[in-house]
Design a protein around this motif. Structure first.
Motif, PDB file in Angstrom:
ATOM      1  N   GLN A 405       0.822  -1.225   0.000  1.00  0.00           N
ATOM      2  CA  GLN A 405       0.000   0.000   0.000  1.00  0.00           C
ATOM      3  C   GLN A 405       0.846   1.260   0.000  1.00  0.00           C
ATOM      4  OE1 GLN A 405      -0.048   2.190   2.846  1.00  0.00           O
ATOM      5  NE2 GLN A 405       1.418   0.929   3.973  1.00  0.00           N
ATOM      6  N   SER A 406       0.263   2.358  -0.463  1.00  0.00           N
ATOM      7  CA  SER A 406       0.832   3.690  -0.240  1.00  0.00           C
ATOM      8  C   SER A 406      -0.305   4.703  -0.321  1.00  0.00           C
ATOM      9  CB  SER A 406       1.952   4.012  -1.238  1.00  0.00           C
ATOM     10  OG  SER A 406       1.457   4.046  -2.546  1.00  0.00           O
ATOM     11  N   VAL A 407      -0.064   5.861   0.293  1.00  0.00           N
ATOM     12  CA  VAL A 407      -1.123   6.871   0.420  1.00  0.00           C
ATOM     13  C   VAL A 407      -0.528   8.245   0.151  1.00  0.00           C
ATOM     14  CG1 VAL A 407      -2.858   7.880   1.979  1.00  0.00           C
ATOM     15  CG2 VAL A 407      -2.252   5.448   2.190  1.00  0.00           C
ATOM     16  N   SER A 408      -1.274   9.077  -0.575  1.00  0.00           N
ATOM     17  CA  SER A 408      -0.800  10.456  -0.814  1.00  0.00           C
ATOM     18  C   SER A 408      -1.972  11.431  -0.767  1.00  0.00           C
ATOM     19  CB  SER A 408      -0.106  10.553  -2.174  1.00  0.00           C
ATOM     20  OG  SER A 408      -1.063  10.432  -3.209  1.00  0.00           O
ATOM     21  N   VAL A 409      -1.625  12.705  -0.651  1.00  0.00           N
ATOM     22  CA  VAL A 409      -2.641  13.767  -0.720  1.00  0.00           C
ATOM     23  C   VAL A 409      -2.193  14.735  -1.805  1.00  0.00           C
ATOM     24  CG1 VAL A 409      -3.780  15.666   0.505  1.00  0.00           C
ATOM     25  CG2 VAL A 409      -3.261  13.545   1.724  1.00  0.00           C
ATOM     26  N   ASN A 410      -3.093  15.071  -2.732  1.00  0.00           N
ATOM     27  CA  ASN A 410      -2.677  15.956  -3.829  1.00  0.00           C
ATOM     28  C   ASN A 410      -3.143  17.400  -3.604  1.00  0.00           C
ATOM     29  OD1 ASN A 410      -5.360  16.073  -4.587  1.00  0.00           O
ATOM     30  ND2 ASN A 410      -5.116  14.765  -6.395  1.00  0.00           N
ATOM     31  N   SER A 411      -2.825  18.269  -4.566  1.00  0.00           N
ATOM     32  CA  SER A 411      -3.111  19.692  -4.384  1.00  0.00           C
ATOM     33  C   SER A 411      -4.611  19.995  -4.440  1.00  0.00           C
ATOM     34  CB  SER A 411      -2.354  20.525  -5.423  1.00  0.00           C
ATOM     35  OG  SER A 411      -2.671  20.033  -6.693  1.00  0.00           O
ATOM     36  N   ASP A 412      -5.437  19.064  -4.931  1.00  0.00           N
ATOM     37  CA  ASP A 412      -6.898  19.241  -4.873  1.00  0.00           C
ATOM     38  C   ASP A 412      -7.464  18.728  -3.553  1.00  0.00           C
ATOM     39  OD1 ASP A 412      -6.884  20.223  -7.440  1.00  0.00           O
ATOM     40  OD2 ASP A 412      -7.216  18.254  -8.351  1.00  0.00           O
ATOM     41  N   ASN A 413      -6.563  18.439  -2.622  1.00  0.00           N
ATOM     42  CA  ASN A 413      -6.941  17.886  -1.320  1.00  0.00           C
ATOM     43  C   ASN A 413      -7.718  16.571  -1.444  1.00  0.00           C
ATOM     44  OD1 ASN A 413      -6.489  18.122   1.405  1.00  0.00           O
ATOM     45  ND2 ASN A 413      -8.528  18.971   1.793  1.00  0.00           N
ATOM     46  N   GLU A 414      -7.233  15.735  -2.350  1.00  0.00           N
ATOM     47  CA  GLU A 414      -7.774  14.374  -2.461  1.00  0.00           C
ATOM     48  C   GLU A 414      -6.743  13.435  -1.849  1.00  0.00           C
ATOM     49  OE1 GLU A 414     -10.167  14.368  -6.699  1.00  0.00           O
ATOM     50  OE2 GLU A 414      -7.994  14.126  -6.721  1.00  0.00           O
ATOM     51  N   MET A 415      -7.234  12.508  -1.046  1.00  0.00           N
ATOM     52  CA  MET A 415      -6.324  11.479  -0.527  1.00  0.00           C
ATOM     53  C   MET A 415      -6.483  10.227  -1.395  1.00  0.00           C
ATOM     54  SD  MET A 415      -6.073   9.651   3.188  1.00  0.00           S
ATOM     55  CE  MET A 415      -5.039  10.854   4.007  1.00  0.00           C
ATOM     56  N   THR A 416      -5.351   9.724  -1.920  1.00  0.00           N
ATOM     57  CA  THR A 416      -5.389   8.523  -2.755  1.00  0.00           C
ATOM     58  C   THR A 416      -4.720   7.367  -2.018  1.00  0.00           C
ATOM     59  OG1 THR A 416      -5.247   9.884  -4.732  1.00  0.00           O
ATOM     60  CG2 THR A 416      -4.728   7.538  -5.000  1.00  0.00           C
ATOM     61  N   LEU A 417      -5.444   6.287  -1.859  1.00  0.00           N
ATOM     62  CA  LEU A 417      -4.872   5.072  -1.266  1.00  0.00           C
ATOM     63  C   LEU A 417      -4.790   4.022  -2.373  1.00  0.00           C
ATOM     64  CD1 LEU A 417      -7.212   6.280   0.888  1.00  0.00           C
ATOM     65  CD2 LEU A 417      -6.270   4.469   2.302  1.00  0.00           C
ATOM     66  N   THR A 418      -3.617   3.446  -2.590  1.00  0.00           N
ATOM     67  CA  THR A 418      -3.512   2.323  -3.518  1.00  0.00           C
ATOM     68  C   THR A 418      -3.099   1.105  -2.694  1.00  0.00           C
ATOM     69  OG1 THR A 418      -1.299   3.134  -4.072  1.00  0.00           O
ATOM     70  CG2 THR A 418      -3.043   3.551  -5.672  1.00  0.00           C
ATOM     71  N   VAL A 419      -3.913   0.068  -2.790  1.00  0.00           N
ATOM     72  CA  VAL A 419      -3.723  -1.101  -1.923  1.00  0.00           C
ATOM     73  C   VAL A 419      -3.897  -2.362  -2.770  1.00  0.00           C
ATOM     74  CG1 VAL A 419      -4.416  -2.163   0.265  1.00  0.00           C
ATOM     75  CG2 VAL A 419      -4.915   0.249  -0.118  1.00  0.00           C
ATOM     76  N   SER A 420      -3.002  -3.343  -2.572  1.00  0.00           N
ATOM     77  CA  SER A 420      -3.213  -4.594  -3.298  1.00  0.00           C
ATOM     78  C   SER A 420      -3.122  -5.792  -2.354  1.00  0.00           C
ATOM     79  CB  SER A 420      -2.226  -4.730  -4.460  1.00  0.00           C
ATOM     80  OG  SER A 420      -0.903  -4.635  -4.025  1.00  0.00           O
ATOM     81  N   ASN A 421      -3.886  -6.807  -2.703  1.00  0.00           N
ATOM     82  CA  ASN A 421      -3.920  -8.060  -1.936  1.00  0.00           C
ATOM     83  C   ASN A 421      -3.378  -9.161  -2.837  1.00  0.00           C
ATOM     84  OD1 ASN A 421      -4.557 -10.351  -0.476  1.00  0.00           O
ATOM     85  ND2 ASN A 421      -6.770 -10.234  -0.846  1.00  0.00           N
ATOM     86  N   CYS A 422      -2.213  -9.719  -2.480  1.00  0.00           N
ATOM     87  CA  CYS A 422      -1.616 -10.715  -3.386  1.00  0.00           C
ATOM     88  C   CYS A 422      -2.086 -12.141  -3.109  1.00  0.00           C
ATOM     89  CB  CYS A 422      -0.100 -10.615  -3.360  1.00  0.00           C
ATOM     90  SG  CYS A 422       0.655 -11.425  -1.957  1.00  0.00           S
ATOM     91  N   SER A 423      -2.832 -12.340  -2.035  1.00  0.00           N
ATOM     92  CA  SER A 423      -3.295 -13.704  -1.755  1.00  0.00           C
ATOM     93  C   SER A 423      -4.161 -14.210  -2.916  1.00  0.00           C
ATOM     94  CB  SER A 423      -4.111 -13.720  -0.463  1.00  0.00           C
ATOM     95  OG  SER A 423      -4.744 -14.972  -0.351  1.00  0.00           O
ATOM     96  N   LEU A 424      -3.961 -15.475  -3.277  1.00  0.00           N
ATOM     97  CA  LEU A 424      -4.761 -16.040  -4.374  1.00  0.00           C
ATOM     98  C   LEU A 424      -6.046 -16.675  -3.877  1.00  0.00           C
ATOM     99  CD1 LEU A 424      -1.970 -17.668  -6.583  1.00  0.00           C
ATOM    100  CD2 LEU A 424      -3.241 -15.559  -6.996  1.00  0.00           C
ATOM    101  N   THR A 425      -6.166 -16.794  -2.544  1.00  0.00           N
ATOM    102  CA  THR A 425      -7.328 -17.512  -2.011  1.00  0.00           C
ATOM    103  C   THR A 425      -8.153 -16.721  -1.003  1.00  0.00           C
ATOM    104  OG1 THR A 425      -5.791 -18.462  -0.424  1.00  0.00           O
ATOM    105  CG2 THR A 425      -6.382 -19.837  -2.323  1.00  0.00           C
ATOM    106  N   GLU A 426      -7.514 -15.749  -0.354  1.00  0.00           N
ATOM    107  CA  GLU A 426      -8.185 -15.092   0.772  1.00  0.00           C
ATOM    108  C   GLU A 426      -8.535 -13.635   0.480  1.00  0.00           C
ATOM    109  OE1 GLU A 426      -8.319 -16.791   3.890  1.00  0.00           O
ATOM    110  OE2 GLU A 426      -7.473 -18.503   2.806  1.00  0.00           O
TER     111      GLU A 426
END
Ligand code: AHR
Length: 493
Positions: A405-426
């Motif tokens: 995961q990582s998280v940022s805030v841009n100049s439009d005051n939007e918070m972006t979270l990018t998250v990935s789940n690598c489990s193939l089953t859960e």
């Protein structure tokens, strides 16, 4: 029921600026990346502008491609730019000895590359030839491109149809000089680097951002020696190249499709090694350059598999699955989290080569799962990284974090979270505690499929982005459930 994991985010604890160039790309004269990929020629039936495919330009614009590296790669150290200018029918042909031994007609050269970058709206990043070119040749290339003076080089440019100079920021001085770029020692390279870069001048208002050839993967001695010899006076950055090769063996790297679950997890484990490499090279930079004005540029990264059956082994053409999407997600989160030192990264490569964004066949074109990850991550460009952490959980049997995961805030005051789940089953339910940021609205998109899923020319939308609405706003932040093998972008505003 999905296992629940805690994530902690603090929007007011800012960790650094995410340079858009971290989302950069790479196009080499290799296989069908340039010829019969990006460039089809003006006489082609495929819709094009000055020989450059319109659909590719549009696709690159959509992901806000910030920078494109060219002409190599290994190719760069045997490329002589003067052979690629002027009347096309008069251009000298050349043999691409590194890649497939094919003859090229040099119809895609400096003007065509800069036209392409202008169409896409991205910065050009040139790799200069230190391996087999001369100091004068590199110096004159910069003069030809960026000078507004009256000089033989600028007259030549004007004669070739370009009146005004172009802007050029990024210049690499030699590529893989420890290998295909000249088989040098770090001492030898440092001396040559300093000599070559001296004559790459800043003309008018143009300011070059110079990148010295950095290490091959874990060659820490290379980083140490070159940063003892090359100072911020000579360079703005050093590069790092690291490829994810599933088996770790160049003779049989593993296939792009038809892989087992075990191969999938091992591939991701190998891609997470980027975190170790970046940390350790940064440790060396922190010793030799505590001022932090020599940045790290990861200008080649991505997966490298066996070529597709029946294709030229020198063309490095491979399919691209959901596994590649996970690789992209993990690496981009790593680069974000080191944005205090990493100023640029370039995925290898843009079209039809290695971990490509786009594959083409005649007039057909498909966007790969990797392309879609760059689409999901584009809101991070130019934003401020903020504090985020997640409960540490490893995939059973592997040294592999389940969530990236990582998280940022841009100049439009939007918070972006990018998250990935690598489990193939859960599935994983993530409860994100969000401090230092208030929001009313939540929107999200997801890429999710089984690990081997990929797009084909018959089924181009097999793996594609969809809206993701399974997010609940709670008092302390948000909670959401990630399906197995998925990448999600969440924007709070
Ligand atoms: O991206 C393919 C090749 O990998 C590049 O030409 C070279 O720099 C690296 O070894």
């Amino acid at each position: 029921k999905a296992m629940s994991i805690k994530m902690y985010v603090n929007g007011s604890d800012r960790k650094g600026h995410i340079n858009p160039e971290i989302y950069g790309h790479f196009s080499e004269h290799l296989g069908r990346c340039i010829y019969n990929g990006i460039y089809v020629g003006e006489d082609s039936n495929i819709p094009n502008t000055k020989g450059i495919r319109n659909d590719i330009v549009e696709a690159f614009k959509n992901i806000k491609m910030p920078v494109l590296r060219w002409p190599g790669g290994c190719f760069a150290d045997e490329y002589h730019w003067k052979d690629g200018i002027g009347e096309k029918s008069q251009r000298k042909k050349m043999i691409n000895t590194h890649w497939g031994g094919v003859t090229e007609d040099n119809s895609f050269g400096t003007h065509e590359f800069f036209d392409f970058c202008e169409m896409v709206g991205c910065e050009p990043y040139l790799s200069g030839n230190l391996g087999s070119g001369t100091v004068r040749e590199m110096s004159e290339w910069i003069e030809y491109i960026t000078s507004d003076n009256d000089s033989p080089m600028t007259q030549l440019r004007k004669k070739n149809g370009r009146e005004k100079p172009w802007k050029l920021k990024y210049l690499g001085v030699g590529n893989e000089s420890w290998g295909c770029g000249g088989n040098m020692s770090p001492e030898q390279y440092s001396a040559l680097y300093k000599q070559y870069q001296t004559y790459c001048r800043n003309y008018g208002t143009n300011q070059l951002y110079k990148v010295a050839c950095g290490p091959n993967g874990d060659d820490y001695n290379w980083t140490k020696v070159i940063t003892e010899n090359i100072t911020p006076w000579h360079t703005n950055a050093v590069s790092l190249h690291y490829y994810t090769v599933p088996t770790g063996k160049w003779e049989d790297k593993g296939n792009a499709t038809g892989f087992t679950d075990e191969e999938y997890y091992i591939t991701l484990e190998k891609t997470w090694y980027m975190e170790t490499l970046v940390k350790r090279h940064c440790d060396i930079l922190n010793v030799n350059n505590p001022e932090n004005n020599i940045k790290l540029v990861v200008d080649e990264w991505g997966t490298w598999y066996n070529v597709e059956e029946g294709t030229n082994p020198g063309f490095l053409f491979q399919q691209n699955t959901m596994r590649d999407a996970m690789v992209a997600s993990i690496n981009l989160n790593i680069f974000n989290s080191h944005c205090d030192r990493i100023s640029m990264a370039n995925l290898a490569q843009a079209v039809n080569v290695l971990q490509a964004l786009i594959l083409t066949e005649g007039e057909k074109m498909i966007l790969t799962p990797t392309y879609h990850v760059f689409d999901l991550y584009k809101n991070h460009q130019n934003a401020e990284l903020c504090y985020s952490s997640i409960e540490d959980e490893k995939q059973e049997g592997y040294n592999l974090p389940v969530i990236s995961q990582s998280v940022s805030v841009n100049s439009d005051n939007e918070m972006t979270l990018t998250v990935s789940n690598c489990s193939l089953t859960e599935c994983r339910t993530i409860e994100a505690d969000i401090r230092g940021f208030s929001f009313d609205s939540v929107r999200a998109r997801i890429l999710s499929a089984e690990s081997n899923a990929h797009n084909t020319f018959d089924e181009p939308e097999n793996v594609t982005i969809t809206e993701f609405d399974k997010i609940t706003k709670i008092d302390s932040g948000i909670t959401f459930t990630l399906p197995p093998c998925s990448v999600v972008e969440i924007i709070l505003s």
